[in-house]
Motif scaffolding. Structure first.
Motif, PDB file in Angstrom:
ATOM      1  N   ASN A 161       0.827  -1.209   0.000  1.00 26.86           N
ATOM      2  CA  ASN A 161       0.000   0.000   0.000  1.00 26.86           C
ATOM      3  C   ASN A 161       0.859   1.256   0.000  1.00 26.86           C
ATOM      4  OD1 ASN A 161      -3.159  -0.242   0.482  1.00 26.86           O
ATOM      5  ND2 ASN A 161      -2.205  -2.008   1.432  1.00 26.86           N
ATOM      6  N   THR A 162       1.929   1.238   0.806  1.00 24.74           N
ATOM      7  CA  THR A 162       2.774   2.419   0.949  1.00 24.74           C
ATOM      8  C   THR A 162       3.552   2.718  -0.329  1.00 24.74           C
ATOM      9  OG1 THR A 162       3.023   2.029   3.323  1.00 24.74           O
ATOM     10  CG2 THR A 162       4.669   3.444   2.265  1.00 24.74           C
ATOM     11  N   TYR A 163       4.115   1.696  -0.940  1.00 26.96           N
ATOM     12  CA  TYR A 163       5.012   1.898  -2.080  1.00 26.96           C
ATOM     13  C   TYR A 163       4.303   1.917  -3.433  1.00 26.96           C
ATOM     14  CZ  TYR A 163       8.702   1.021   1.326  1.00 26.96           C
ATOM     15  OH  TYR A 163       9.523   1.095   2.420  1.00 26.96           O
ATOM     16  N   VAL A 164       3.103   1.368  -3.503  1.00 24.79           N
ATOM     17  CA  VAL A 164       2.403   1.285  -4.794  1.00 24.79           C
ATOM     18  C   VAL A 164       1.148   2.162  -4.811  1.00 24.79           C
ATOM     19  CG1 VAL A 164       1.270  -0.244  -6.455  1.00 24.79           C
ATOM     20  CG2 VAL A 164       3.288  -1.040  -5.209  1.00 24.79           C
ATOM     21  N   LEU A 165       0.236   1.929  -3.871  1.00 31.83           N
ATOM     22  CA  LEU A 165      -1.034   2.653  -3.908  1.00 31.83           C
ATOM     23  C   LEU A 165      -0.900   4.107  -3.475  1.00 31.83           C
ATOM     24  CD1 LEU A 165      -3.678   0.095  -2.584  1.00 31.83           C
ATOM     25  CD2 LEU A 165      -2.773   0.398  -4.880  1.00 31.83           C
ATOM     26  N   LEU A 166      -0.115   4.359  -2.443  1.00 29.19           N
ATOM     27  CA  LEU A 166      -0.001   5.731  -1.936  1.00 29.19           C
ATOM     28  C   LEU A 166       0.546   6.704  -2.983  1.00 29.19           C
ATOM     29  CD1 LEU A 166      -0.425   7.612   0.454  1.00 29.19           C
ATOM     30  CD2 LEU A 166       1.891   7.016   1.254  1.00 29.19           C
ATOM     31  N   PRO A 167       1.646   6.373  -3.693  1.00 28.93           N
ATOM     32  CA  PRO A 167       2.107   7.297  -4.743  1.00 28.93           C
ATOM     33  C   PRO A 167       1.068   7.520  -5.836  1.00 28.93           C
ATOM     34  CG  PRO A 167       3.837   5.740  -4.175  1.00 28.93           C
ATOM     35  CD  PRO A 167       2.589   5.253  -3.510  1.00 28.93           C
ATOM     36  N   MET A 168       0.372   6.448  -6.236  1.00 32.86           N
ATOM     37  CA  MET A 168      -0.661   6.606  -7.252  1.00 32.86           C
ATOM     38  C   MET A 168      -1.777   7.518  -6.765  1.00 32.86           C
ATOM     39  SD  MET A 168      -1.223   3.124  -9.476  1.00 32.86           S
ATOM     40  CE  MET A 168      -1.523   2.003  -8.127  1.00 32.86           C
ATOM     41  N   SER A 169      -2.084   7.442  -5.469  1.00 39.40           N
ATOM     42  CA  SER A 169      -3.171   8.241  -4.920  1.00 39.40           C
ATOM     43  C   SER A 169      -2.983   9.728  -5.162  1.00 39.40           C
ATOM     44  CB  SER A 169      -3.303   7.986  -3.400  1.00 39.40           C
ATOM     45  OG  SER A 169      -3.584   6.631  -3.139  1.00 39.40           O
ATOM     46  N   PHE A 170      -1.738  10.197  -5.106  1.00 37.66           N
ATOM     47  CA  PHE A 170      -1.478  11.627  -5.210  1.00 37.66           C
ATOM     48  C   PHE A 170      -1.004  12.061  -6.601  1.00 37.66           C
ATOM     49  CE2 PHE A 170      -1.252  10.839  -0.675  1.00 37.66           C
ATOM     50  CZ  PHE A 170      -1.953  11.917  -0.159  1.00 37.66           C
ATOM     51  N   LEU A 171      -0.455  11.140  -7.391  1.00 38.33           N
ATOM     52  CA  LEU A 171       0.190  11.527  -8.638  1.00 38.33           C
ATOM     53  C   LEU A 171      -0.618  11.227  -9.893  1.00 38.33           C
ATOM     54  CD1 LEU A 171       3.844  10.371  -7.832  1.00 38.33           C
ATOM     55  CD2 LEU A 171       2.890  12.674  -7.646  1.00 38.33           C
ATOM     56  N   CYS A 172      -1.568  10.306  -9.803  1.00 35.44           N
ATOM     57  CA  CYS A 172      -2.233   9.810 -11.014  1.00 35.44           C
ATOM     58  C   CYS A 172      -3.460  10.624 -11.389  1.00 35.44           C
ATOM     59  CB  CYS A 172      -2.594   8.337 -10.838  1.00 35.44           C
ATOM     60  SG  CYS A 172      -1.162   7.246 -10.831  1.00 35.44           S
ATOM     61  N   ALA A 173      -3.268  11.912 -11.605  1.00 32.57           N
ATOM     62  CA  ALA A 173      -4.319  12.808 -12.110  1.00 32.57           C
ATOM     63  C   ALA A 173      -5.511  12.909 -11.182  1.00 32.57           C
ATOM     64  CB  ALA A 173      -4.780  12.368 -13.501  1.00 32.57           C
ATOM     65  N   THR A 174      -5.313  12.622  -9.894  1.00 30.33           N
ATOM     66  CA  THR A 174      -6.417  12.719  -8.942  1.00 30.33           C
ATOM     67  C   THR A 174      -6.629  14.154  -8.473  1.00 30.33           C
ATOM     68  OG1 THR A 174      -4.825  12.049  -7.241  1.00 30.33           O
ATOM     69  CG2 THR A 174      -6.296  10.350  -8.111  1.00 30.33           C
ATOM     70  N   PHE A 175      -5.556  14.834  -8.111  1.00 33.74           N
ATOM     71  CA  PHE A 175      -5.652  16.197  -7.585  1.00 33.74           C
ATOM     72  C   PHE A 175      -5.144  17.251  -8.564  1.00 33.74           C
ATOM     73  CE2 PHE A 175      -5.255  13.392  -3.892  1.00 33.74           C
ATOM     74  CZ  PHE A 175      -6.389  13.754  -3.184  1.00 33.74           C
ATOM     75  N   PHE A 176      -4.399  16.834  -9.574  1.00 36.29           N
ATOM     76  CA  PHE A 176      -3.901  17.760 -10.592  1.00 36.29           C
ATOM     77  C   PHE A 176      -3.557  16.958 -11.840  1.00 36.29           C
ATOM     78  CE2 PHE A 176      -0.365  16.338  -8.012  1.00 36.29           C
ATOM     79  CZ  PHE A 176       0.581  15.952  -8.953  1.00 36.29           C
ATOM     80  N   THR A 177      -3.383  17.633 -12.953  1.00 35.34           N
ATOM     81  CA  THR A 177      -3.061  16.930 -14.194  1.00 35.34           C
ATOM     82  C   THR A 177      -1.559  16.635 -14.247  1.00 35.34           C
ATOM     83  OG1 THR A 177      -2.690  18.981 -15.410  1.00 35.34           O
ATOM     84  CG2 THR A 177      -4.924  18.091 -15.407  1.00 35.34           C
ATOM     85  N   PRO A 178      -1.163  15.480 -14.779  1.00 34.53           N
ATOM     86  CA  PRO A 178       0.268  15.130 -14.871  1.00 34.53           C
ATOM     87  C   PRO A 178       1.064  16.026 -15.819  1.00 34.53           C
ATOM     88  CG  PRO A 178      -1.127  13.181 -15.095  1.00 34.53           C
ATOM     89  CD  PRO A 178      -2.025  14.366 -15.194  1.00 34.53           C
ATOM     90  N   LYS A 179       0.389  16.881 -16.584  1.00 34.85           N
ATOM     91  CA  LYS A 179       1.085  17.753 -17.528  1.00 34.85           C
ATOM     92  C   LYS A 179       2.087  18.663 -16.836  1.00 34.85           C
ATOM     93  CE  LYS A 179      -2.806  17.890 -20.777  1.00 34.85           C
ATOM     94  NZ  LYS A 179      -3.817  18.770 -21.426  1.00 34.85           N
ATOM     95  N   GLN A 180       1.881  18.918 -15.552  1.00 33.59           N
ATOM     96  CA  GLN A 180       2.754  19.815 -14.816  1.00 33.59           C
ATOM     97  C   GLN A 180       4.039  19.140 -14.348  1.00 33.59           C
ATOM     98  OE1 GLN A 180       0.475  21.650 -11.666  1.00 33.59           O
ATOM     99  NE2 GLN A 180      -1.380  21.715 -12.911  1.00 33.59           N
ATOM    100  N   LEU A 181       4.138  17.840 -14.498  1.00 28.36           N
ATOM    101  CA  LEU A 181       5.290  17.080 -14.023  1.00 28.36           C
ATOM    102  C   LEU A 181       6.374  17.011 -15.095  1.00 28.36           C
ATOM    103  CD1 LEU A 181       3.389  14.123 -12.317  1.00 28.36           C
ATOM    104  CD2 LEU A 181       4.412  16.101 -11.185  1.00 28.36           C
ATOM    105  N   PRO A 182       7.629  16.719 -14.685  1.00 27.32           N
ATOM    106  CA  PRO A 182       8.705  16.512 -15.672  1.00 27.32           C
ATOM    107  C   PRO A 182       8.351  15.388 -16.636  1.00 27.32           C
ATOM    108  CG  PRO A 182       9.604  16.727 -13.457  1.00 27.32           C
ATOM    109  CD  PRO A 182       8.118  16.653 -13.296  1.00 27.32           C
ATOM    110  N   ASP A 183       8.930  15.434 -17.827  1.00 27.12           N
ATOM    111  CA  ASP A 183       8.568  14.492 -18.885  1.00 27.12           C
ATOM    112  C   ASP A 183       8.743  13.036 -18.465  1.00 27.12           C
ATOM    113  OD1 ASP A 183       7.925  16.601 -20.494  1.00 27.12           O
ATOM    114  OD2 ASP A 183       9.833  16.628 -21.577  1.00 27.12           O
ATOM    115  N   ALA A 184       9.878  12.725 -17.810  1.00 29.15           N
ATOM    116  CA  ALA A 184      10.146  11.340 -17.423  1.00 29.15           C
ATOM    117  C   ALA A 184       9.108  10.846 -16.423  1.00 29.15           C
ATOM    118  CB  ALA A 184      11.552  11.218 -16.830  1.00 29.15           C
ATOM    119  N   ALA A 185       8.798  11.691 -15.429  1.00 31.72           N
ATOM    120  CA  ALA A 185       7.805  11.311 -14.424  1.00 31.72           C
ATOM    121  C   ALA A 185       6.425  11.176 -15.054  1.00 31.72           C
ATOM    122  CB  ALA A 185       7.782  12.338 -13.301  1.00 31.72           C
TER     123      ALA A 185
END
Length: 246
Positions: free
Chosen positions: A169-193
């Protein structure tokens, strides 16, 4: 096979039905906190496109909530059953096929995810969110619940301690919870990320729910990616159950 799937599903439904009211009440806490923070706090004071931030964020919260609930509904009980209670053997010795067992468990996870999502959606309307719940929205929501219920089964059959499930949960689900377009669009992140994040299933679920909630249709790419993830996780789960039976 349908009867076997229904048997596995019905057993989990009986367990849930006995405490359904408490389950629904407990599912209200986390959505209420999100909606208070982003609805009354930030949601209506920030504009995103043609709507408020509340309208933007609700589909992301639905994706996040359905992921978490569906995963925990299947993963934690099955892991405990396999490692500590040793009740998984009851299924393994029963005349039920591996596919029936896996699909039945995934359906029970989908049901819990849908119940929790329904609670969240009703509360979002009460808080003043403006979005559409249409056929595409429901289909994507079911797929998202199914993906993470199936992933939970794979994790529960692979990991050997309850602590390992917590680490997953900590290493897989938690990062997805905040990064996967839930609270903001990924367009703002660096290209690799952004490249990595856009490969993840929750990103496609969040984006598809958001576009369908705005009556903008659903990207076919997201739909096929989610179906692909679901089929892969189901196949791995069936293989794991067959391997344990050998």
């Amino acid at each position: 096979m349908v009867v076997d799937i229904w048997t596995v599903f019905w057993r989990d439904w009986i367990v849930l039905k006995r405490r359904l009211s408490r389950y629904i009440l407990s599912r209200m806490i986390s959505p209420m906190l999100y909606l208070v923070a982003f609805g009354w706090g930030l949601g209506k004071s920030i504009q995103v496109g043609q709507g408020s931030y509340l309208d933007f964020i609700v589909p992301g919260i639905v994706a996040l909530n359905s992921m978490t609930i569906s995963f925990n509904a299947v993963g934690t009980p099955l892991n405990m059953s396999r490692i500590y209670h040793k009740t998984l053997e009851e299924y393994l010795i029963a005349p039920i096929g591996a596919a029936s067992f896996v699909i039945g468990k995934v359906l029970s996870g989908i049901l819990r995810g849908l119940i929790s999502s329904a609670v969240l959606i009703i509360m979002a309307y009460i808080f003043g969110a403006n979005f559409s719940v249409n056929a595409w929205f429901i289909l994507i929501l079911i797929l998202n619940c199914g993906i993470f219920a199936a992933l939970a089964l794979v994790a529960a059959m692979s990991l050997d301690t309850h602590e390992d499930m917590g680490n997953f949960n900590t290493y897989v689900l938690l990062p997805m919870s905040f990064l996967c377009a839930t609270f903001f669009t990924p367009k703002q992140l660096p290209d690799a990320a952004r490249f990595v994040i856009e490969l993840l299933p929750l990103t496609h679920a969040s984006q598809a729910l958001r576009s369908s909630a705005a009556d903008s249709g659903v990207a076919i790419t997201s739909l096929f990616v989610m179906i692909g993830y679901l089929l892969v996780f189901l196949s791995i789960g069936i293989w794991q159950v067959k391997k344990i039976r050998e």
